[in-house]
Motif scaffolding. Structure first.
Motif, PDB file in Angstrom:
ATOM      1  N   MET A   1       0.783  -1.193   0.000  1.00 55.45           N
ATOM      2  CA  MET A   1       0.000   0.000   0.000  1.00 55.45           C
ATOM      3  C   MET A   1       0.832   1.269   0.000  1.00 55.45           C
ATOM      4  SD  MET A   1       0.562   1.276   3.271  1.00 55.45           S
ATOM      5  CE  MET A   1      -0.282   2.734   2.900  1.00 55.45           C
ATOM      6  N   PRO A   2       2.087   1.173  -0.394  1.00 52.83           N
ATOM      7  CA  PRO A   2       2.860   2.419  -0.430  1.00 52.83           C
ATOM      8  C   PRO A   2       2.155   3.451  -1.296  1.00 52.83           C
ATOM      9  CG  PRO A   2       4.286   0.541  -0.844  1.00 52.83           C
ATOM     10  CD  PRO A   2       2.871   0.040  -0.888  1.00 52.83           C
ATOM     11  N   THR A   3       2.020   4.662  -0.749  1.00 53.87           N
ATOM     12  CA  THR A   3       1.361   5.744  -1.465  1.00 53.87           C
ATOM     13  C   THR A   3       2.245   6.979  -1.399  1.00 53.87           C
ATOM     14  OG1 THR A   3      -0.794   4.866  -0.816  1.00 53.87           O
ATOM     15  CG2 THR A   3      -0.736   7.131  -1.612  1.00 53.87           C
ATOM     16  N   LEU A   4       2.538   7.532  -2.559  1.00 49.87           N
ATOM     17  CA  LEU A   4       3.309   8.765  -2.651  1.00 49.87           C
ATOM     18  C   LEU A   4       2.414   9.836  -3.242  1.00 49.87           C
ATOM     19  CD1 LEU A   4       5.999  10.342  -2.457  1.00 49.87           C
ATOM     20  CD2 LEU A   4       6.454   9.595  -4.822  1.00 49.87           C
ATOM     21  N   ARG A   5       2.251  10.912  -2.497  1.00 49.69           N
ATOM     22  CA  ARG A   5       1.486  12.072  -2.976  1.00 49.69           C
ATOM     23  C   ARG A   5       2.477  13.192  -3.236  1.00 49.69           C
ATOM     24  NH1 ARG A   5      -2.032  16.051   0.546  1.00 49.69           N
ATOM     25  NH2 ARG A   5      -3.027  17.264  -1.100  1.00 49.69           N
ATOM     26  N   ILE A   6       2.434  13.731  -4.439  1.00 49.40           N
ATOM     27  CA  ILE A   6       3.299  14.844  -4.827  1.00 49.40           C
ATOM     28  C   ILE A   6       2.413  16.045  -5.098  1.00 49.40           C
ATOM     29  CG2 ILE A   6       4.984  15.696  -6.494  1.00 49.40           C
ATOM     30  CD1 ILE A   6       5.547  12.703  -7.201  1.00 49.40           C
ATOM     31  N   LEU A   7       2.560  17.057  -4.281  1.00 51.25           N
ATOM     32  CA  LEU A   7       1.816  18.298  -4.456  1.00 51.25           C
ATOM     33  C   LEU A   7       2.847  19.376  -4.764  1.00 51.25           C
ATOM     34  CD1 LEU A   7      -1.089  19.493  -2.325  1.00 51.25           C
ATOM     35  CD2 LEU A   7       0.740  21.077  -2.835  1.00 51.25           C
ATOM     36  N   THR A   8       2.683  20.070  -5.883  1.00 54.03           N
ATOM     37  CA  THR A   8       3.670  21.063  -6.294  1.00 54.03           C
ATOM     38  C   THR A   8       3.014  22.260  -6.976  1.00 54.03           C
ATOM     39  OG1 THR A   8       5.676  21.452  -7.608  1.00 54.03           O
ATOM     40  CG2 THR A   8       4.109  19.839  -8.473  1.00 54.03           C
ATOM     41  N   ASN A   9       3.709  23.382  -6.933  1.00 54.50           N
ATOM     42  CA  ASN A   9       3.213  24.572  -7.621  1.00 54.50           C
ATOM     43  C   ASN A   9       3.725  24.645  -9.059  1.00 54.50           C
ATOM     44  OD1 ASN A   9       5.854  25.174  -6.960  1.00 54.50           O
ATOM     45  ND2 ASN A   9       5.409  27.148  -6.021  1.00 54.50           N
ATOM     46  N   THR A  10       4.557  23.706  -9.470  1.00 53.38           N
ATOM     47  CA  THR A  10       5.000  23.669 -10.863  1.00 53.38           C
ATOM     48  C   THR A  10       3.932  22.983 -11.703  1.00 53.38           C
ATOM     49  OG1 THR A  10       6.169  21.561 -10.629  1.00 53.38           O
ATOM     50  CG2 THR A  10       7.437  23.561 -10.210  1.00 53.38           C
ATOM     51  N   GLN A  11       3.919  23.311 -12.976  1.00 54.73           N
ATOM     52  CA  GLN A  11       2.982  22.693 -13.907  1.00 54.73           C
ATOM     53  C   GLN A  11       3.739  21.632 -14.693  1.00 54.73           C
ATOM     54  OE1 GLN A  11      -0.380  23.740 -14.024  1.00 54.73           O
ATOM     55  NE2 GLN A  11      -0.577  21.813 -15.097  1.00 54.73           N
ATOM     56  N   VAL A  12       3.274  20.405 -14.631  1.00 55.55           N
ATOM     57  CA  VAL A  12       3.907  19.312 -15.368  1.00 55.55           C
ATOM     58  C   VAL A  12       3.173  19.163 -16.689  1.00 55.55           C
ATOM     59  CG1 VAL A  12       4.529  16.864 -15.335  1.00 55.55           C
ATOM     60  CG2 VAL A  12       4.502  18.173 -13.189  1.00 55.55           C
ATOM     61  N   PRO A  13       3.881  19.334 -17.810  1.00 53.31           N
ATOM     62  CA  PRO A  13       3.225  19.190 -19.112  1.00 53.31           C
ATOM     63  C   PRO A  13       2.562  17.817 -19.246  1.00 53.31           C
ATOM     64  CG  PRO A  13       5.410  20.134 -19.374  1.00 53.31           C
ATOM     65  CD  PRO A  13       5.300  19.690 -17.945  1.00 53.31           C
ATOM     66  N   ALA A  14       1.418  17.785 -19.876  1.00 51.07           N
ATOM     67  CA  ALA A  14       0.642  16.553 -20.018  1.00 51.07           C
ATOM     68  C   ALA A  14       1.467  15.406 -20.592  1.00 51.07           C
ATOM     69  CB  ALA A  14      -0.589  16.807 -20.892  1.00 51.07           C
ATOM     70  N   TYR A  38       1.450  -2.741  -5.715  1.00 51.24           N
ATOM     71  CA  TYR A  38       0.752  -2.127  -4.587  1.00 51.24           C
ATOM     72  C   TYR A  38       0.989  -0.619  -4.484  1.00 51.24           C
ATOM     73  CZ  TYR A  38      -0.318  -6.737  -2.702  1.00 51.24           C
ATOM     74  OH  TYR A  38      -0.806  -7.999  -2.533  1.00 51.24           O
ATOM     75  N   VAL A  39       1.875  -0.073  -5.301  1.00 48.05           N
ATOM     76  CA  VAL A  39       2.258   1.338  -5.184  1.00 48.05           C
ATOM     77  C   VAL A  39       1.238   2.241  -5.874  1.00 48.05           C
ATOM     78  CG1 VAL A  39       4.014   3.067  -5.786  1.00 48.05           C
ATOM     79  CG2 VAL A  39       4.719   0.780  -5.029  1.00 48.05           C
ATOM     80  N   MET A  40       0.871   3.322  -5.178  1.00 42.41           N
ATOM     81  CA  MET A  40       0.017   4.356  -5.762  1.00 42.41           C
ATOM     82  C   MET A  40       0.778   5.675  -5.725  1.00 42.41           C
ATOM     83  SD  MET A  40      -3.701   5.839  -4.518  1.00 42.41           S
ATOM     84  CE  MET A  40      -4.649   4.443  -5.102  1.00 42.41           C
ATOM     85  N   VAL A  41       0.738   6.417  -6.831  1.00 41.49           N
ATOM     86  CA  VAL A  41       1.360   7.736  -6.894  1.00 41.49           C
ATOM     87  C   VAL A  41       0.288   8.735  -7.314  1.00 41.49           C
ATOM     88  CG1 VAL A  41       3.149   9.170  -7.954  1.00 41.49           C
ATOM     89  CG2 VAL A  41       3.598   6.743  -7.516  1.00 41.49           C
ATOM     90  N   ILE A  42       0.206   9.819  -6.562  1.00 38.61           N
ATOM     91  CA  ILE A  42      -0.773  10.868  -6.834  1.00 38.61           C
ATOM     92  C   ILE A  42      -0.003  12.145  -7.154  1.00 38.61           C
ATOM     93  CG2 ILE A  42      -2.668  12.235  -5.876  1.00 38.61           C
ATOM     94  CD1 ILE A  42      -2.891   9.814  -3.781  1.00 38.61           C
ATOM     95  N   LEU A  43      -0.269  12.735  -8.292  1.00 37.67           N
ATOM     96  CA  LEU A  43       0.389  13.980  -8.691  1.00 37.67           C
ATOM     97  C   LEU A  43      -0.635  15.100  -8.709  1.00 37.67           C
ATOM     98  CD1 LEU A  43       2.791  15.619  -9.790  1.00 37.67           C
ATOM     99  CD2 LEU A  43       2.145  14.815 -12.088  1.00 37.67           C
ATOM    100  N   GLU A  44      -0.378  16.126  -7.915  1.00 43.35           N
ATOM    101  CA  GLU A  44      -1.219  17.325  -7.895  1.00 43.35           C
ATOM    102  C   GLU A  44      -0.310  18.499  -8.244  1.00 43.35           C
ATOM    103  OE1 GLU A  44      -3.792  17.673  -4.405  1.00 43.35           O
ATOM    104  OE2 GLU A  44      -3.228  15.614  -3.905  1.00 43.35           O
ATOM    105  N   ASP A  45      -0.286  18.863  -9.512  1.00 38.85           N
ATOM    106  CA  ASP A  45       0.596  19.935  -9.960  1.00 38.85           C
ATOM    107  C   ASP A  45      -0.193  21.225 -10.162  1.00 38.85           C
ATOM    108  OD1 ASP A  45      -0.762  18.975 -12.227  1.00 38.85           O
ATOM    109  OD2 ASP A  45       0.859  19.565 -13.563  1.00 38.85           O
ATOM    110  N   GLY A  46       0.551  22.320 -10.351  1.00 36.34           N
ATOM    111  CA  GLY A  46      -0.083  23.611 -10.589  1.00 36.34           C
ATOM    112  C   GLY A  46      -0.885  24.122  -9.407  1.00 36.34           C
ATOM    113  N   ARG A  47      -0.537  23.713  -8.202  1.00 38.27           N
ATOM    114  CA  ARG A  47      -1.280  24.102  -6.995  1.00 38.27           C
ATOM    115  C   ARG A  47      -0.773  25.432  -6.452  1.00 38.27           C
ATOM    116  NH1 ARG A  47      -4.253  19.727  -4.934  1.00 38.27           N
ATOM    117  NH2 ARG A  47      -5.213  21.391  -3.747  1.00 38.27           N
TER     118      ARG A  47
END
Length: 114
Positions: A1-14, A38-47
């Motif tokens: 169940m490893p989960t990595l959440r990445i929240l950033t103010n940069t905009q990642v091109p599609a 089992y790994v989940m990665v969540i990307l929240e860019d442009g925040r």
């Protein structure tokens, strides 16, 4: 169940998002010695994110995993910071990381808990 959440103010091109997510997923699996299935990665860019009084590129990460080794968090921090320096050109001194090791009964999956 490893989960990595990445929240950033940069905009990642599609076009770059799939590669970043895949690279982060592999990195977490290798880092923790767990199957990538089992790994989940969540990307929240442009925040909206202000760090040290500026809106220069910055990031907040959360890494959660059952049995996360507290003695290895400094190593995890180095690897995850390197990932963002490499992938998003965010300086390591503009990245915060929260580590968490939830009890198995407090993390659900597939209609049950771990």
């Amino acid at each position: 169940m490893p989960t990595l959440r990445i929240l950033t103010n940069t905009q990642v091109p599609a076009a770059e998002r799939p590669n970043l997510l895949a690279h982060a997923s592999r990195t977490v699996a290798e880092l923790l010695g767990k199957p990538e299935t089992y790994v989940m990665v969540i990307l929240e860019d442009g925040r909206d994110l202000l760090f040290a009084g500026t809106s220069s590129p910055a990031a907040y990460l959360e890494l959660k995993s059952l049995g996360l080794a507290e003695l290895r968090t400094a190593h995890y921090s180095r690897v995850l910071c390197d990932l963002l320096v490499e992938s998003l050109d965010i300086p390591a001194d503009r990245i915060y990381i929260e580590f968490a090791a939830p009890p198995r009964h407090l993390f659900g999956w597939n209609g049950g808990t771990f």
